[in-house]
Motif scaffolding. Structure first.
Motif, PDB file in Angstrom:
ATOM      1  N   THR A 289     -18.274  14.038   7.394  1.00 33.71           N
ATOM      2  CA  THR A 289     -19.068  15.146   7.921  1.00 33.71           C
ATOM      3  C   THR A 289     -19.943  15.687   6.801  1.00 33.71           C
ATOM      4  N   PHE A 290     -21.255  15.736   7.052  1.00 34.21           N
ATOM      5  CA  PHE A 290     -22.185  16.304   6.072  1.00 34.21           C
ATOM      6  C   PHE A 290     -22.539  17.728   6.489  1.00 34.21           C
ATOM      7  N   VAL A 291     -22.252  18.689   5.600  1.00 40.30           N
ATOM      8  CA  VAL A 291     -22.513  20.105   5.871  1.00 40.30           C
ATOM      9  C   VAL A 291     -23.535  20.598   4.839  1.00 40.30           C
ATOM     10  N   PRO A 292     -24.795  20.833   5.230  1.00 38.59           N
ATOM     11  CA  PRO A 292     -25.786  21.339   4.267  1.00 38.59           C
ATOM     12  C   PRO A 292     -25.540  22.799   3.932  1.00 38.59           C
ATOM     13  N   PHE A 293     -26.015  23.218   2.760  1.00 41.93           N
ATOM     14  CA  PHE A 293     -25.953  24.633   2.409  1.00 41.93           C
ATOM     15  C   PHE A 293     -26.852  25.425   3.354  1.00 41.93           C
TER      16      PHE A 293
ATOM     17  N   GLU B 190     -28.970  27.804   2.888  1.00 40.39           N
ATOM     18  CA  GLU B 190     -30.359  28.001   2.466  1.00 40.39           C
ATOM     19  C   GLU B 190     -31.178  26.730   2.583  1.00 40.39           C
ATOM     20  N   ASP B 191     -30.507  25.559   2.715  1.00 40.99           N
ATOM     21  CA  ASP B 191     -31.211  24.294   2.864  1.00 40.99           C
ATOM     22  C   ASP B 191     -31.093  23.728   4.274  1.00 40.99           C
ATOM     23  N   SER B 192     -30.447  24.452   5.188  1.00 45.47           N
ATOM     24  CA  SER B 192     -30.185  23.898   6.512  1.00 45.47           C
ATOM     25  C   SER B 192     -31.466  23.626   7.284  1.00 45.47           C
ATOM     26  N   SER B 193     -32.551  24.398   7.022  1.00 47.93           N
ATOM     27  CA  SER B 193     -33.806  24.177   7.740  1.00 47.93           C
ATOM     28  C   SER B 193     -34.400  22.815   7.423  1.00 47.93           C
ATOM     29  N   LYS B 194     -34.072  22.253   6.245  1.00 54.10           N
ATOM     30  CA  LYS B 194     -34.601  20.939   5.884  1.00 54.10           C
ATOM     31  C   LYS B 194     -34.035  19.847   6.778  1.00 54.10           C
TER      32      LYS B 194
ATOM     33  N   GLU C 259     -24.249  36.353   4.647  1.00 49.78           N
ATOM     34  CA  GLU C 259     -23.923  34.938   4.537  1.00 49.78           C
ATOM     35  C   GLU C 259     -23.383  34.597   3.155  1.00 49.78           C
ATOM     36  N   ALA C 260     -23.941  35.218   2.120  1.00 54.09           N
ATOM     37  CA  ALA C 260     -23.492  34.936   0.760  1.00 54.09           C
ATOM     38  C   ALA C 260     -22.069  35.405   0.525  1.00 54.09           C
ATOM     39  N   LEU C 261     -21.651  36.445   1.226  1.00 52.83           N
ATOM     40  CA  LEU C 261     -20.326  37.011   1.013  1.00 52.83           C
ATOM     41  C   LEU C 261     -19.298  36.459   1.987  1.00 52.83           C
ATOM     42  N   ASP C 262     -19.657  35.427   2.718  1.00 51.22           N
ATOM     43  CA  ASP C 262     -18.736  34.915   3.733  1.00 51.22           C
ATOM     44  C   ASP C 262     -18.655  33.396   3.625  1.00 51.22           C
ATOM     45  N   GLY C 263     -17.455  32.875   3.591  1.00 46.92           N
ATOM     46  CA  GLY C 263     -17.264  31.448   3.676  1.00 46.92           C
ATOM     47  C   GLY C 263     -17.245  30.734   2.338  1.00 46.92           C
ATOM     48  N   ALA C 264     -17.056  29.398   2.439  1.00 47.81           N
ATOM     49  CA  ALA C 264     -16.936  28.556   1.257  1.00 47.81           C
ATOM     50  C   ALA C 264     -18.304  28.287   0.647  1.00 47.81           C
ATOM     51  N   GLY C 265     -18.285  27.783  -0.572  1.00 45.12           N
ATOM     52  CA  GLY C 265     -19.544  27.499  -1.249  1.00 45.12           C
ATOM     53  C   GLY C 265     -19.323  26.706  -2.514  1.00 45.12           C
TER      54      GLY C 265
ATOM     55  N   GLY D 139     -25.849  20.070  -0.165  1.00 44.49           N
ATOM     56  CA  GLY D 139     -24.784  20.157   0.818  1.00 44.49           C
ATOM     57  C   GLY D 139     -23.486  19.547   0.317  1.00 44.49           C
ATOM     58  N   ILE D 140     -22.483  19.561   1.198  1.00 47.43           N
ATOM     59  CA  ILE D 140     -21.142  19.035   0.887  1.00 47.43           C
ATOM     60  C   ILE D 140     -20.813  17.926   1.874  1.00 47.43           C
ATOM     61  N   LEU D 141     -20.312  16.817   1.341  1.00 49.16           N
ATOM     62  CA  LEU D 141     -19.816  15.733   2.187  1.00 49.16           C
ATOM     63  C   LEU D 141     -18.302  15.847   2.287  1.00 49.16           C
TER      64      LEU D 141
END
Length: 554
Positions: free
Chosen positions: A396-400, A402-406, A428-434, A269-271
């Motif tokens: 703010t912690f934003v998980p990826f 594909e890992d959000s279920s964790k 989802e892969a084609l939309d938003g930051a990453g 994720g991203i902090l």
């Protein structure tokens, strides 16, 4: 008299059938042929075509296929180790079977289950050939072909209530395994490869095809596998059961090293950090002011710390500057904050520091902090209790995705392993930051005209990053990862990677040389989430470079 004769004939017929079947079954089970002749041994040159075709399946694979290697040395090793492997494997079988046997105690009139004898015999298995695969992953994959015609002595005793009819005074029934034959072709993967002895963390085993298993089963001295129809039924049942468990892609995973010591942390994720302001900082300059700025970093991260701008002559600076930090383990990582006084000459004085454990955060929830600055995080230090001002920030912690279920549970539960493979959709892969991660693993057959001290340059969107230099090597291994945080997926972009060489010593700044380059389209990485390939270097005779690229969406 005719009636009596007819009655006796019918009675004799009814009695004769079961008696005949019983006697025939007895001789079928317990009779052993005595006129067994020794096989005739002849050299291959004396065999005709039909005889050769019959023995072709028995020829080792290393003779028939060039992909398989002959491993007589390994068979010799197994043969010498077999007496000790026999005892070790027997102990593992006993300990594994104990809880299984315990479930049957008290059921079906069973009082006890135990191994009276458990030995794999004196004949070790034979490896008829070994094939090793080269993959782009951090693993070693091999396929041995194993045959074992052993003489095991495995006797399982079932203690039951006393039989009332057929067994006189006996309260147990022994099951003995005899004449065991196993032909199996497993795929064995040692992965992941790690820099901790024995250099792999797990052994993953699967079967490429259904195994062939042949054995006899004696009960009270008779081989029940000789019963017509039972042998084929047992054979097919074993094949189906083993195939349902371990036939590829099903696997058996055997852990070798503790996962905590070899775990390779991947970004989850991203902090988002917003450094708002600081209040009542210490006066460090001669004129009674300070020139503060803030450094931010995460523990366990080797990346350079991020810095705010410098606020000149200000004890109550206001920044409102935002940063993004890559998080690999929110349960253990800590955000480090250090406030410095900038000096034009000499080292910068530290005004104070503070730590924020990421486990205090909940996913997607913005949290505000107002923290007292300390000289040191050691609470027992009296100097740490001196007032050094405060710092205010928002986290703010934003998980990826594909890992959000964790992180659906509190972060304290993050250490629990989840099974299965999570994938994100194309939308989802084609939309938003990453996060775009580029792992430069190594190169092969790179050669310069004047010197060969290779390092790799990674250029993307004006940023330039480079690996360490490997001196005098045609096969450098870097294994260095670079990360780029993007506001949108790089669907129509390329990343440029070039292998360079430069002199060492006094003349290292005067001579650089390109050993080849490659441009990689990032569309596949965005759509698939990950690519791991070896690319031919342009302007290089035989050079190749191994690159792994990943894309994760927040």
């Amino acid at each position: 008299m005719e009636f009596v004769g007819s009655f006796m004939g019918i009675f004799g017929f009814l009695i004769g059938i079961p008696v005949g079947l019983f006697v025939g079954f007895f001789f079928f089970i317990y009779s052993v042929p005595k006129d067994v002749e020794d096989p005739v041994i002849r050299p291959l040159c004396e065999l005709d075509t039909s005889d050769l075709q019959e023995i072709l399946p028995e020829i080792p694979l290393w003779v028939k296929s060039p992909d398989y290697d002959r491993v007589d040395w390994l068979n010799k090793f197994v043969s010498e180790m077999w007496p000790y492997l026999d005892k070790a494997i027997g102990g593992i079988i006993r300990s594994t079977a104990e809880p299984i046997f315990a479930e049957y105690i008290g059921k079906y009139q069973i009082k006890a289950l135990e191994f009276e004898n458990l030995s794999l015999g004196t004949l070790p298995p034979t490896i008829c050939g070994l094939k090793v695969f080269e993959t782009n992953e951090k693993e070693l994959v091999m396929e041995p072909v194993m045959k074992w015609a052993g003489n095991p002595n495995i006797v399982l005793v079932v203690h039951m209530l006393s039989f009332q009819i057929t067994v006189q005074g006996i309260d147990y029934a022994p099951f003995q395994l005899v004449d065991l034959q196993i032909f199996v072709a497993p795929r064995i993967a040692l992965k992941p490869l790690v820099p901790t002895f024995p250099c792999f963390a797990n052994i993953v085993i699967s079967l490429i095809e259904k195994p062939h298993v042949d054995f006899g089963m004696k009960i009270l001295g008779g081989d029940i596998m000789s019963i017509p129809g039972l042998y084929r039924f047992v054979q097919e049942s074993i094949k189906k059961q083993v195939a349902s468990l371990y036939l590829w892609p099903q696997t058996l995973e055997i852990p070798i090293l503790d996962s905590s010591t070899v775990a390779i942390k991947k970004p989850v994720g991203i902090l988002h950090v917003n450094v708002v302001r600081a209040l009542k900082l210490l006066k460090m300059d001669l004129l009674g002011t300070s020139d503060p700025y803030v450094k931010l970093s995460l523990t366990g991260d080797r990346l350079p710390a991020k810095k705010t701008t410098i606020k000149m002559k200000n004890l109550n600076p206001e920044w409102n500057e935002k940063f993004k930090l890559v998080v690999k383990d929110p349960q253990s990582q800590v955000l480090q904050l250090q406030v410095f006084d900038w000096d034009k000459v000499g080292a910068h004085d530290r005004l104070g520091k503070q730590l924020v454990p990421l486990k205090l955060l909940s996913p997607y929830e913005k949290k505000e902090f107002t923290l007292d600055l300390l000289k040191d995080t050691n609470i027992s230090d009296l100097q740490s209790k001196k007032r050094r001002g405060q710092i205010m920030l928002e986290l703010t912690f934003v998980p990826f995705k594909e890992d959000s279920s964790k992180f659906s549970e509190p972060l304290d539960e993050y250490a629990r392993k989840e099974s299965g493979i999570s994938r994100i959709s194309d939308d989802e892969a084609l939309d938003g930051a990453g996060l775009l991660s580029v792992l430069v693993q190594g190169a092969a057959e790179v050669e310069g005209e004047r010197h060969n001290n290779p390092y790799a340059l990674v250029l993307f969107r004006g940023e330039k990053k480079k690996t360490k230099m490997i001196r005098k090597s045609h096969f450098p291994l870097w294994n260095e990862e670079f990360q780029f945080m993007l506001e949108e997926p790089p669907l129509h972009e390329k990343i440029y990677i070039e292998v360079m060489s430069k002199r060492t010593g006094i003349l290292r700044f005067l001579s650089k040389e390109s050993l080849g380059h490659v441009e990689i389209n990032l569309a596949d990485a965005v759509h698939n989430g990950r690519i791991n390939e070896k690319y031919h270097l342009i302007n290089s005779k035989n050079g190749m470079i191994h690159i792994e690229i990943g894309w994760k969406v927040v």
